[in-house]
Design a protein around this motif. Structure first.
Motif, PDB file in Angstrom:
ATOM      1  N   ALA A 167      36.616  46.612  48.082  1.00 19.99           N
ATOM      2  CA  ALA A 167      36.806  47.066  46.697  1.00 19.99           C
ATOM      3  C   ALA A 167      35.558  46.832  45.881  1.00 19.99           C
ATOM      4  CB  ALA A 167      37.995  46.335  46.070  1.00 19.99           C
ATOM      5  N   TRP A 177      42.508  40.392  54.250  1.00 19.13           N
ATOM      6  CA  TRP A 177      42.419  40.350  52.791  1.00 19.13           C
ATOM      7  C   TRP A 177      40.966  40.496  52.332  1.00 19.13           C
ATOM      8  CZ3 TRP A 177      39.919  36.767  49.641  1.00 19.13           C
ATOM      9  CH2 TRP A 177      40.246  36.797  48.283  1.00 19.13           C
ATOM     10  N   ILE A 191      46.517  41.806  48.754  1.00 24.50           N
ATOM     11  CA  ILE A 191      45.366  42.709  48.817  1.00 24.50           C
ATOM     12  C   ILE A 191      45.274  43.566  47.561  1.00 24.50           C
ATOM     13  CG2 ILE A 191      44.497  44.786  49.965  1.00 24.50           C
ATOM     14  CD1 ILE A 191      45.374  43.515  52.622  1.00 24.50           C
ATOM     15  N   LEU A 192      46.396  44.181  47.165  1.00 27.08           N
ATOM     16  CA  LEU A 192      46.366  45.093  46.024  1.00 27.08           C
ATOM     17  C   LEU A 192      46.103  44.362  44.711  1.00 27.08           C
ATOM     18  CD1 LEU A 192      49.300  47.514  46.935  1.00 27.08           C
ATOM     19  CD2 LEU A 192      46.860  48.055  46.860  1.00 27.08           C
ATOM     20  N   ALA A 249      39.535  44.061  52.722  1.00 30.42           N
ATOM     21  CA  ALA A 249      40.050  44.996  51.727  1.00 30.42           C
ATOM     22  C   ALA A 249      39.494  44.701  50.336  1.00 30.42           C
ATOM     23  CB  ALA A 249      41.576  44.933  51.702  1.00 30.42           C
ATOM     24  N   THR A 250      39.506  43.419  49.946  1.00 31.45           N
ATOM     25  CA  THR A 250      39.064  43.085  48.597  1.00 31.45           C
ATOM     26  C   THR A 250      37.551  43.187  48.449  1.00 31.45           C
ATOM     27  OG1 THR A 250      39.094  40.745  49.212  1.00 31.45           O
ATOM     28  CG2 THR A 250      41.031  41.615  48.104  1.00 31.45           C
ATOM     29  N   LEU A 306      37.882  45.417  42.048  1.00 30.08           N
ATOM     30  CA  LEU A 306      37.438  46.790  41.802  1.00 30.08           C
ATOM     31  C   LEU A 306      36.896  46.923  40.386  1.00 30.08           C
ATOM     32  CD1 LEU A 306      37.337  49.750  42.861  1.00 30.08           C
ATOM     33  CD2 LEU A 306      39.576  50.066  41.801  1.00 30.08           C
ATOM     34  N   SER A 341      44.454  41.531  44.261  1.00 31.32           N
ATOM     35  CA  SER A 341      43.045  41.142  44.235  1.00 31.32           C
ATOM     36  C   SER A 341      42.145  42.366  44.144  1.00 31.32           C
ATOM     37  CB  SER A 341      42.702  40.336  45.491  1.00 31.32           C
ATOM     38  OG  SER A 341      43.491  39.178  45.577  1.00 31.32           O
ATOM     39  N   PHE A 342      42.557  43.453  44.801  1.00 33.44           N
ATOM     40  CA  PHE A 342      41.794  44.701  44.774  1.00 33.44           C
ATOM     41  C   PHE A 342      41.565  45.159  43.336  1.00 33.44           C
ATOM     42  CE2 PHE A 342      41.328  49.288  44.851  1.00 33.44           C
ATOM     43  CZ  PHE A 342      40.506  49.523  45.947  1.00 33.44           C
ATOM     44  N   PRO A 401      47.096  51.335  41.647  1.00 38.57           N
ATOM     45  CA  PRO A 401      47.356  50.123  42.436  1.00 38.57           C
ATOM     46  C   PRO A 401      48.174  49.078  41.692  1.00 38.57           C
ATOM     47  CG  PRO A 401      45.009  50.342  41.907  1.00 38.57           C
ATOM     48  CD  PRO A 401      45.662  51.632  41.564  1.00 38.57           C
ATOM     49  N   ASN A 417      42.471  51.625  38.141  1.00 37.50           N
ATOM     50  CA  ASN A 417      43.390  50.613  38.680  1.00 37.50           C
ATOM     51  C   ASN A 417      44.843  50.813  38.277  1.00 37.50           C
ATOM     52  OD1 ASN A 417      43.589  49.580  35.988  1.00 37.50           O
ATOM     53  ND2 ASN A 417      41.687  48.436  36.330  1.00 37.50           N
ATOM     54  N   THR A 468      30.185  49.196  52.851  1.00 36.66           N
ATOM     55  CA  THR A 468      31.645  49.246  52.765  1.00 36.66           C
ATOM     56  C   THR A 468      32.264  49.485  54.137  1.00 36.66           C
ATOM     57  OG1 THR A 468      31.461  50.186  50.544  1.00 36.66           O
ATOM     58  CG2 THR A 468      33.581  50.394  51.652  1.00 36.66           C
TER      59      THR A 468
END
Length: 471
Positions: free
Chosen positions: A143, A136, A13-14, A139-140, A21, A16-17, A170, A167, A305
């Motif tokens: 973003a 996933w 998740i992070l 969350a993404t 983002l 890809s976030f 993260p 970023n 969102t």
């Protein structure tokens, strides 16, 4: 979930976030960049597409690198490179430096998404995989929608330059979680990288995008334009020929023998092509046309969102239970309605009556679509090939967005005015509708219980007809 599974999900998740983002915060910062550094619509297109050109071209290479060197190592390199490129963008003295730095950032971004999603598909199975992909996705994709909100606040209160430093935190957290995971990396020592294919793909996309963006300034009769277009198309044809003949191709064409994979990617091209410009045009119009501050322009997407966060994991679980076809058909049709509602926007803009209904309907359709789409495509391919399958699907999505942004001058009529917003709404609505039709006709739900069969290339395909997702 076990502790290891939770860590894998958070890492995916992070990582890809970060990529998603940064791909969206830029939209709300474009007017501020233009005011400080200069340039018009063409410069704005290049700021967006410089990132997407390298991301779309090299995301396939990243899949091969992930198989050769291991997903975790490639993730670490991508995260570090992304952070350094972000700092360079924040310090950019002129548009050219910024555009080049964005291209470098796209290279690092190409290493993040396929490897992170492949971690999920190799860790989870069956309905648990569909639910994990749903989490996933929520969350993404959130973003992608939260990005304008954060970016707008940074632009108004600080500077557009700080937008690209969001970023940093993260990235640091993800690198720490990778250290905590203590998971042995999986490597395929027999894997090779098709560098010739990578060059052909990059030249093909670069030449085509250059022609599409610069033709608005130079005209199609200019030798530079038709020459770059010819070179780009020829290189793309050469890329396909190379993939059909290479021993270890970047994009194995035999994947497209699987029905859900190829039809899902066709739907992806239309859906993500429309997504590539819909949010960008609305965000820029609210600032340049309606004269909204960047923070309010970013906040305009907040309802979508919230809908994504609330619904995506649930939709992912339902898709795993009932199959993706209905969701992939209904979702894009709902997004079509959301885009058509933007036609009510007038010179006397009323957010509550003209914009909010579109945002809410669009967010609902997006929530219904994305997790089932990802699950249908990746679930139709054997887990041993999840890395390359993820890379191909992500490349299709990013290249689709790349091309629609490159065509933005034609679609919007040369400027993001009210008329340009309406034209874009009609085009994106039509693209979402085509994506729905592709899903209805092409996608097949898996049987409730299916034994693996051997595919035509000797690998295991989870289907009794080479087109099903895990049941």
């Amino acid at each position: 979930m076990t502790r290891a599974e939770r860590l894998v999900l958070w890492i995916a998740i992070l990582a890809s976030f970060v990529a998603f983002l940064d791909g969206t915060v830029v939209n709300v910062a474009l007017p501020a960049m233009q005011r400080e550094l200069g340039g018009g619509l063409t410069t704005q297109q290049w700021i967006v597409d410089a990132y997407l050109v390298t991301l779309g071209a090299l995301i396939l290479v990243a899949g091969s690198l992930s198989d050769l060197f291991g997903r975790i190592l490639i993730l670490r390199i991508g995260l570090a490179g992304f952070g350094l490129a972000s700092i360079a963008i924040a310090a950019a003295p002129d548009p050219l430096f910024l555009i080049v730095a964005r291209g470098v950032q796209g290279i690092a971004g190409a290493l993040l998404v396929p490897s992170s999603l492949a971690l999920i598909t190799s860790t989870f199975r069956g309905p648990a995989q569909a639910r994990a992909i749903g989490i996933w996705t929520s969350a993404t994709t959130a973003a992608m929608l939260v990005g304008p909100v954060l970016g707008g606040a940074f632009v108004d209160m600080l500077s557009w330059r700080f937008v690209f430093l969001i970023n940093v935190l993260p990235i640091a957290v993800t690198l720490w979680l990778l250290a905590v995971l203590h998971r042995p990396d999986v490597r395929n020592e027999d894997a090779t990288v098709d560098w010739a294919g990578a060059v052909l793909c990059t030249v093909g996309l670069g030449g085509t995008v250059f022609a599409l963006i610069e033709q608005d300034r130079l005209g199609w009769a200019d030798p530079v334009i038709w020459g770059s277009a010819t070179l780009g198309v020829a290189a793309l044809v050469g890329f396909l020929v190379r993939q059909a003949t290479a021993r270890s191709p970047l994009m194995p064409l035999d994947l497209f023998r699987v029905r859900n994979f190829w039809t899902g990617n066709v739907a992806t091209a239309f859906i993500y092509g429309a997504l590539g410009i819909s949010g960008l045009v609305l965000t820029v119009y609210l600032q340049q046309g309606a004269r909204w501050p960047a923070t309010l322009a970013g906040l305009s997407a907040l309802p979508a969102t919230i809908i994504m966060i609330l619904l995506s994991s649930r939709i992912g679980a339902l898709s795993g239970r009932f199959g993706p076809r209905a969701f992939m058909t209904v979702g894009p049709l709902v997004m079509t309605l959301g885009m058509l509602l933007l036609l009510t926007v007038s010179d006397h803009l009323d957010y509550w009556l003209q914009v909010l209904p579109s945002i809410v309907v669009f967010g609902l359709g997006l929530s219904i679509t994305v997790a089932p789409l990802t699950s249908a495509i990746l679930g139709s391919i054997d887990p041993s090939r999840s890395g390359i399958a993820s890379a191909v699907n992500n490349a299709v999505a990013r290249i689709a967005g790349l091309l629609t942004v490159a065509m933005l001058g034609v679609i919007a009529g040369g400027a993001i005015t009210l008329a340009g917003l309406h034209r874009t709404a009609l085009v994106t609505a039509a693209m979402f509708a085509v994506g729905a039709v592709c899903s209805l006709i092409g996608i097949r739900n898996p049987p409730r219980a299916a034994a693996p069969e051997s595919g035509s290339d000797g690998e295991q395909v989870r289907s009794d007809s080479s087109d099903a997702t895990p049941s």
